[in-house]
Scaffold this active site. Structure first.
Site, PDB file in Angstrom:
ATOM      1  N   HIS A 135       0.719  -1.238   0.061  1.00 39.58           N
ATOM      2  CA  HIS A 135      -0.037  -0.036  -0.026  1.00 39.58           C
ATOM      3  C   HIS A 135       1.043   1.192   0.058  1.00 39.58           C
ATOM      4  O   HIS A 135       1.932   1.346   0.385  1.00 39.58           O
ATOM      5  CB  HIS A 135      -0.904  -0.063   1.204  1.00 39.58           C
ATOM      6  CG  HIS A 135      -0.215   0.079   2.460  1.00 39.58           C
ATOM      7  ND1 HIS A 135       0.423   1.144   3.073  1.00 39.58           N
ATOM      8  CD2 HIS A 135      -0.011  -0.863   3.457  1.00 39.58           C
ATOM      9  CE1 HIS A 135       0.925   0.961   4.169  1.00 39.58           C
ATOM     10  NE2 HIS A 135       0.888  -0.379   4.369  1.00 39.58           N
ATOM     11  N   GLU A 138      -2.482  -7.048   7.427  1.00 39.26           N
ATOM     12  CA  GLU A 138      -1.321  -7.112   8.081  1.00 39.26           C
ATOM     13  C   GLU A 138      -1.280  -7.803   9.492  1.00 39.26           C
ATOM     14  O   GLU A 138      -2.175  -8.272   9.968  1.00 39.26           O
ATOM     15  CB  GLU A 138      -0.933  -5.623   8.442  1.00 39.26           C
ATOM     16  CG  GLU A 138       0.447  -5.384   9.334  1.00 39.26           C
ATOM     17  CD  GLU A 138       1.552  -5.978   8.429  1.00 39.26           C
ATOM     18  OE1 GLU A 138       1.831  -7.086   8.583  1.00 39.26           O
ATOM     19  OE2 GLU A 138       2.383  -5.116   7.797  1.00 39.26           O
TER      20      GLU A 138
END
Length: 204
Positions: free
Chosen positions: A3, A76
């Protein structure tokens, strides 16, 4: 790909599964990645459902004409009590735990967190599913630094405990190929599409 940048990336603050959005730099990086991927023949777009990845994927999708599909399995790592702290703060408050984290103890799960072993199972399981669903096609998946750390080791056949010998820059693009369950890392950490200075704040 990873990202785009967030303010917590810039502060070296551990995000984990806290849902932090992109900063202005991150939004520019996401759009730049999308423009670059226009020529890559992407046939499907997947993303972690955490905001920083999802917003990156939406920006890419707007450029390449695809709507992202959410894959929560690619979130994550859960860093437990470390989440919200800078690396220095985590080291000071939890020295023993930080030693296990920095030493890449694969079974260490923080407090209310997740071990590398557990994360490896969820990430690689979903990665294999995505690859199997698109044989012979190019697919983009927007992920997180810790997830990419696991994927790099999986593809190269390296242990989770091995010190990291690669960078994971924000909005960096990584090309991985798989044929008949044989995985290969083609290129890693491409940043030619970005302004100079993409962050890799993860400790090596």
């Amino acid at each position: 790909m990873r990202h785009g940048e967030t303010e917590w990336n810039a502060e070296r603050r551990i995000q984990g599964q806290i849902d932090i959005g992109l900063n202005e730099t991150g939004r520019r990086q996401a759009a730049a990645a999308g423009r670059w991927l226009k020529r890559a023949g992407i046939s499907a777009l997947y993303s972690s459902d955490l905001k920083r990845a999802w917003t990156t994927a939406e920006a890419i999708g707007a450029e390449i004409g695809l709507v992202p599909t959410a894959v929560p399995e690619m979130r994550e790592r859960r860093y437990g009590v470390f989440e919200g702290l800078t690396y220095d703060e985590a080291r000071a408050r939890y020295p023993d735990g930080y030693g296990a984290f920095e030493g890449r103890n694969a079974d260490y799960a923080f407090e209310n967190g997740e071990s590398l072993t557990a994360m490896f199972a969820r990430v690689t399981g979903k990665l294999k599913e995505i690859a199997a669903a698109h044989p012979g096609r190019n697919v983009a998946v927007v992920l997180h630094g810790g997830v990419l750390d696991v994927i790099n080791r999986f593809v190269r056949g390296n242990s989770l405990e091995m010190p990291r010998d690669f960078l994971i820059p924000n909005a960096g693009i990584n090309w991985i190929s798989v044929v008949d369950d044989s995985w290969h890392l083609d290129t890693w950490g491409e940043t030619e599409h970005l302004e100079p200075g993409a962050l890799d704040e993860l400790p090596s």
